[in-house]
Write an enzyme that holds these catalytic residues in place. Structure first.
Site, short mmCIF file in Angstrom:
data_model
loop_
_atom_site.label_atom_id
_atom_site.label_comp_id
_atom_site.label_asym_id
_atom_site.label_seq_id
_atom_site.Cartn_x
_atom_site.Cartn_y
_atom_site.Cartn_z
N LYS A 163 0.63 0.10 6.79
CA LYS A 163 1.27 -1.22 6.68
C LYS A 163 2.07 -1.56 7.94
CE LYS A 163 3.79 -0.05 3.09
NZ LYS A 163 3.39 1.35 2.88
N SER A 193 5.91 -1.72 -2.29
CA SER A 193 5.90 -2.71 -3.39
C SER A 193 4.85 -2.34 -4.43
CB SER A 193 5.67 -4.12 -2.84
OG SER A 193 4.65 -4.21 -1.88
N SER A 200 -0.20 4.29 4.55
CA SER A 200 -1.47 3.54 4.46
C SER A 200 -1.71 2.67 5.69
CB SER A 200 -1.49 2.67 3.20
OG SER A 200 -0.41 1.75 3.20
N GLY A 211 0.85 -1.20 0.00
CA GLY A 211 0.00 0.00 0.00
C GLY A 211 0.87 1.24 0.00
N LEU A 212 0.22 2.37 -0.15
CA LEU A 212 0.95 3.64 -0.21
C LEU A 212 1.69 3.93 1.09
CD1 LEU A 212 -1.94 5.81 -1.75
CD2 LEU A 212 0.14 5.04 -2.94
N SER A 213 2.66 4.84 1.01
CA SER A 213 3.31 5.32 2.23
C SER A 213 2.23 5.97 3.10
CB SER A 213 4.39 6.35 1.86
OG SER A 213 5.02 6.82 3.01
S1 ADX Z 1 9.26 0.32 -2.24
O1 ADX Z 1 8.47 1.10 -3.20
O2 ADX Z 1 10.60 0.03 -2.74
O3 ADX Z 1 8.54 -0.89 -1.80
P1 ADX Z 1 9.79 0.85 0.51
O4 ADX Z 1 8.60 0.26 1.17
O5 ADX Z 1 11.07 0.07 0.53
O6 ADX Z 1 9.40 1.27 -0.99
O7 ADX Z 1 10.12 2.24 1.18
C1 ADX Z 1 9.09 3.19 1.32
C2 ADX Z 1 9.43 4.20 2.41
O8 ADX Z 1 10.53 5.00 2.01
C3 ADX Z 1 8.26 5.15 2.57
O9 ADX Z 1 7.42 4.72 3.63
C4 ADX Z 1 8.90 6.46 2.89
O10 ADX Z 1 9.09 6.60 4.27
C5 ADX Z 1 10.27 6.37 2.26
N1 ADX Z 1 10.45 7.08 0.97
C6 ADX Z 1 11.48 7.90 0.69
N2 ADX Z 1 11.43 8.33 -0.60
C7 ADX Z 1 10.33 7.76 -1.15
C8 ADX Z 1 9.74 7.79 -2.45
N3 ADX Z 1 10.27 8.49 -3.44
N4 ADX Z 1 8.60 7.09 -2.67
C9 ADX Z 1 8.06 6.36 -1.67
N5 ADX Z 1 8.56 6.28 -0.42
C10 ADX Z 1 9.69 6.96 -0.15
#
Ligand code: ADX
Length: 200
Positions: A38, A106, A36, A32-34
């Site tokens: 999780k 993801s 959200s 899910g989105l940042s």
């Molecule tokens: S993923 O897209 O590769 O799965 P992941 O879950 O590891 O991302 O990391 C996401 C976390 O990194 C977010 O919760 C946020 O705190 C941080 N973050 C920093 N830059 C970004 C970005 N450009 N997009 C999304 N999350 C980011």
């Protein structure tokens, strides 16, 4: 790639390790989105499972980017590699008898499906945190959405980088339930799926 590399079997089977732990290992894949929810839900569930004497491990996106994945950024290829590594790690943990809880944005369906393919059919449980962007952005716990809107962060999921919603997630979490209800929902799923004892 496999030149001169030979797979080494271990003495103890995956089944024996699971039996020792009185559980059926799996990957609970929170996507899910940042913002959200999780990490919050994964940790609340982890606490409950720990109290039930289950053997678990939480892999969190932000945390893994401090170590194992510290060389990766947020362009599409880096995210794919991020998820690939976490998938491989999760598989190792499943083979060790552990219930794995992962919390990664993801954003790409193909990456998540690649992880699904690494383990047995009922071992990959996708949990979709279906929290709308407007709510995640309003929460903005880390202040990152504000920075993304100001152009200080590029490739930010939901703003300047895509999020592909799951089509057929095993568990769908929307905003109508509270944290406790969501924990119960997943615990029930785990009981029905045979991951934890029915009586727990
Ligand atoms: S993923 O897209 O590769 O799965 P992941 O879950 O590891 O991302 O990391 C996401 C976390 O990194 C977010 O919760 C946020 O705190 C941080 N973050 C920093 N830059 C970004 C970005 N450009 N997009 C999304 N999350 C980011």
């Amino acid at each position: 790639m496999f030149n001169n590399v030979v797979w080494q079997d271990t003495e103890i089977s995956k089944e024996e390790r699971a039996f020792q732990k009185n559980q059926k290992p799996c990957i609970l894949w929170f996507t899910g989105l940042s913002g959200s929810g999780k990490t919050t839900l994964a940790n609340a569930l982890d606490l409950k499972l720990f109290e039930l004497n289950c053997h678990t491990c939480v892999l969190d996106g932000d945390n893994l980017r401090y170590g194992l994945n510290s060389d990766l950024g947020f362009d599409d290829a880096s995210r794919t590699e991020n998820i690939r590594r976490v998938g491989e790690l999760s598989k190792i943990l499943v083979d060790s008898g552990i219930i794995v809880l992962t919390a990664f944005i993801s954003p790409f369906i193909t990456d998540r499906e690649q992880v699904r393919k690494l383990v047995d059919d009922d071992e990959f449980i996708e949990v979709f945190m279906d929290t709308p962007l407007s709510i995640c952005e309003k929460r903005d716990n880390k202040g990152l959405y504000k920075k993304a809107r100001n152009g200080e962060i590029k490739n930010f999921t939901g703003i300047s980088s895509p999020y592909e919603k799951p089509m057929n997630s095993e568990i769908h979490i929307n905003n109508s339930f509270n944290l406790n209800e969501n924990v119960k929902l997943i615990l029930n799923f785990l009981k029905m799926n045979g991951n934890i004892p029915l009586k727990s």
